[in-house]
Scaffold this active site. Sequence first.
Site, PDB file in Angstrom:
ATOM      1  N   TYR A 197       0.647  -0.994  -0.349  1.00 25.05           N
ATOM      2  CA  TYR A 197      -0.103  -0.053  -0.250  1.00 25.05           C
ATOM      3  C   TYR A 197       1.029   1.427   0.323  1.00 25.05           C
ATOM      4  CZ  TYR A 197      -3.279   3.931   1.428  1.00 25.05           C
ATOM      5  OH  TYR A 197      -3.830   4.827   1.952  1.00 25.05           O
ATOM      6  N   GLU A 229      -3.809   7.024  -3.680  1.00 29.91           N
ATOM      7  CA  GLU A 229      -3.440   6.180  -3.381  1.00 29.91           C
ATOM      8  C   GLU A 229      -2.894   4.825  -4.366  1.00 29.91           C
ATOM      9  OE1 GLU A 229      -6.171   4.822   1.057  1.00 29.91           O
ATOM     10  OE2 GLU A 229      -6.680   4.341  -1.316  1.00 29.91           O
TER      11      GLU A 229
END
Length: 390
Positions: free
Chosen positions: A109, A197
């Site tokens: 991530y 993101e």
Amino acid sequence: MHIHEYQAKSLFRQFNIQTPEAILINSTKEASKACTELGGEIWVVKAQVHAGGRGKGGGVILCRGVEEVENACNKLLGSNLITPQTDAKGLPISQLLIEGGQNIERELYLGLLVDRQTQKITVLASTEGGMDIEKVAAETPDKIIKFGVDPLGNLTTEDCLSIAEKLNLEGDLAKQFSNALIGLYVIFTTKDVSLIEINPLITTAENKLLALDGKIDFDDNALYRHEDIIKLRDISQEDEKENEASEHQLNYISLDGTIGCMVNGAGLAMATMDLIEHHGGSPANFLDVGGGTTAERVAKAFELIQTEANVKGILVNIFGGIVRCDLIAKGILQAIEKVGLNLPIVVRLEGTNAPAGLKLLDEATFDIHTEADLTQAAIKIVELSKGVST
Ligand code: ADP
Ligand code: MG
């Protein structure tokens, strides 16, 4: 403003962040050609909607063979996708991204946001990327690496390599990571982004680091200086009511409860919602008609609330500071004349010309309950709305 995954990935590529080959389609008949162009035998069909959690909602389908791709397209196109991040209605799917199936080794991530506590642009990274990152953040927050960028400096290659090390990325992968993170930082700072993101950022069997997903939220207040970003807007993904409201300078957000609220001032709106909850009700919306509102705007707001399906009662709470309460009362009456009144309504007016406003409402032929006290008004609307069936 939100954008789609395919649009985020296109920006990524312009800033040296690698993404898998993919083709955007909007009809099933384009699927077979897209598969041929991409090559390989495994493809992933991805619904383009403004919400995450698509994998969990059935909007990311791994397909072996063209026939499976076409079946997935038929299933998704024209339907609504419901994910853990959408409401019960979901979001309409009119575009699909066909992407080559990747040989995923690791799912990481990587994101950037402004940390309000430290007041710094902050890198968030984790070795535990993928579909359960929210769970990781909630249950094992120590697995999230945080790095605050010095506001007087810049994000350096050294900083990036040190984060790469914490993610156990070595050699060429660490270098690719550093390039990707610098690219994300440049997008963040030059495009007035509030959140960016990549989840997951994958490493592949071929030793590549690829952004498999992309999410970018832009700061609406800065959009005026990014014409290229404004062009990416897709209003089919936005709430129709919220858009209509903003065209009339009303600040409106739909909620799940049953009591429609019309209030002037965001703080008063929040307090009104709290009071409704406190007395056993639940608000159907947040609506701030603004400090210097007009009778026309009140009429529009009233119309918006009345057409919301779950509303069983309306509470109007106006404090007449700049605005005069008698004008508000006229606006309410105008609106009722135009759209009718089929729900209980309680109006609380306080401040400039409040007695005159309340008098106008009391004398009207419509069934309007007036209150000078907010607590009484909240209790009354909760009670009245309980008697309404939908
Ligand atoms: P969302 O976050 O909305 O669920 P993602 O794009 O992150 O959507 O996809 C969900 C999951 O599907 C990913 O975590 C990954 O495991 C898998 N996936 C997505 N795209 C591909 C791809 N091109 N090849 C292989 N697996 C994929
Ligand atoms: Mg994702």
